[in-house]
Design a protein around this motif. Structure first.
Motif, short mmCIF file in Angstrom:
data_model
loop_
_atom_site.label_atom_id
_atom_site.label_comp_id
_atom_site.label_asym_id
_atom_site.label_seq_id
_atom_site.Cartn_x
_atom_site.Cartn_y
_atom_site.Cartn_z
N LYS A 1 0.84 -1.18 0.00
CA LYS A 1 0.00 0.00 0.00
C LYS A 1 0.89 1.24 0.00
CE LYS A 1 -3.96 -2.13 0.51
NZ LYS A 1 -5.07 -2.04 -0.34
N GLY A 3 0.76 5.60 0.39
CA GLY A 3 -0.03 6.75 0.80
C GLY A 3 0.79 8.02 0.79
N MET A 20 -5.15 11.04 -7.49
CA MET A 20 -6.22 10.04 -7.46
C MET A 20 -6.33 9.31 -8.80
SD MET A 20 -7.67 9.94 -4.47
CE MET A 20 -6.12 10.27 -3.66
N ASP A 26 -3.09 4.57 -2.42
CA ASP A 26 -4.14 3.78 -1.79
C ASP A 26 -4.83 4.54 -0.66
OD1 ASP A 26 -3.66 1.23 -3.23
OD2 ASP A 26 -1.72 1.37 -2.23
N PHE A 27 -4.13 5.52 -0.10
CA PHE A 27 -4.68 6.33 0.99
C PHE A 27 -3.93 7.64 1.07
CE2 PHE A 27 -1.34 3.69 2.72
CZ PHE A 27 -0.62 4.55 3.52
N TRP A 28 -4.55 8.62 1.73
CA TRP A 28 -3.89 9.92 1.90
C TRP A 28 -4.47 10.61 3.12
CZ3 TRP A 28 -6.20 14.82 1.40
CH2 TRP A 28 -7.53 14.80 1.03
N LYS A 49 -13.40 8.92 -4.88
CA LYS A 49 -12.18 8.20 -4.49
C LYS A 49 -11.41 8.97 -3.42
CE LYS A 49 -8.07 5.88 -6.14
NZ LYS A 49 -7.24 5.50 -7.28
N LYS A 52 -13.17 8.31 -0.19
CA LYS A 52 -13.01 6.92 0.23
C LYS A 52 -11.61 6.61 0.74
CE LYS A 52 -13.57 2.19 -1.39
NZ LYS A 52 -13.87 1.32 -2.51
N THR A 53 -10.61 7.21 0.15
CA THR A 53 -9.22 6.89 0.52
C THR A 53 -8.63 7.83 1.57
OG1 THR A 53 -8.40 8.19 -1.37
CG2 THR A 53 -8.74 5.82 -1.72
N VAL A 55 -7.74 9.24 5.08
CA VAL A 55 -7.54 8.66 6.40
C VAL A 55 -7.40 9.80 7.41
CG1 VAL A 55 -6.00 7.25 7.83
CG2 VAL A 55 -6.35 6.67 5.42
#
Length: 67
Positions: A1, A3, A20, A26-28, A49, A52-53, A55
């Motif tokens: 993953k 980020g 994106m 995968d995450f930010w 997106k 959703k991603t 955090v």
């Protein structure tokens, strides 16, 4: 993953869109508990997106301030 953490996306929503759309993230986070980017200028799928991603970032010795 993979980020990324940055405070730059609120000033550059197109930068968030580029990240994106790259498929590499995968995450930010933006060093806060809430998304601080106005996603209204982004494509609908990119805004979804980003939501959703995202955090929420918690750190420190106290609970975060809530309104």
């Amino acid at each position: 993953k993979c980020g990324v953490g940055t405070n730059n996306f609120p000033d550059c929503p197109k930068c968030l869109e580029t990240v994106m759309s790259s498929g590499a993230i995968d995450f930010w986070w933006n060093w806060d508990t809430a998304l601080k980017v106005d996603t209204s200028s982004l494509k609908t799928d990119v805004a979804a997106k980003a939501q959703k991603t995202f955090v929420p970032m918690l750190w420190g010795t106290k609970m975060p301030y809530t309104k």
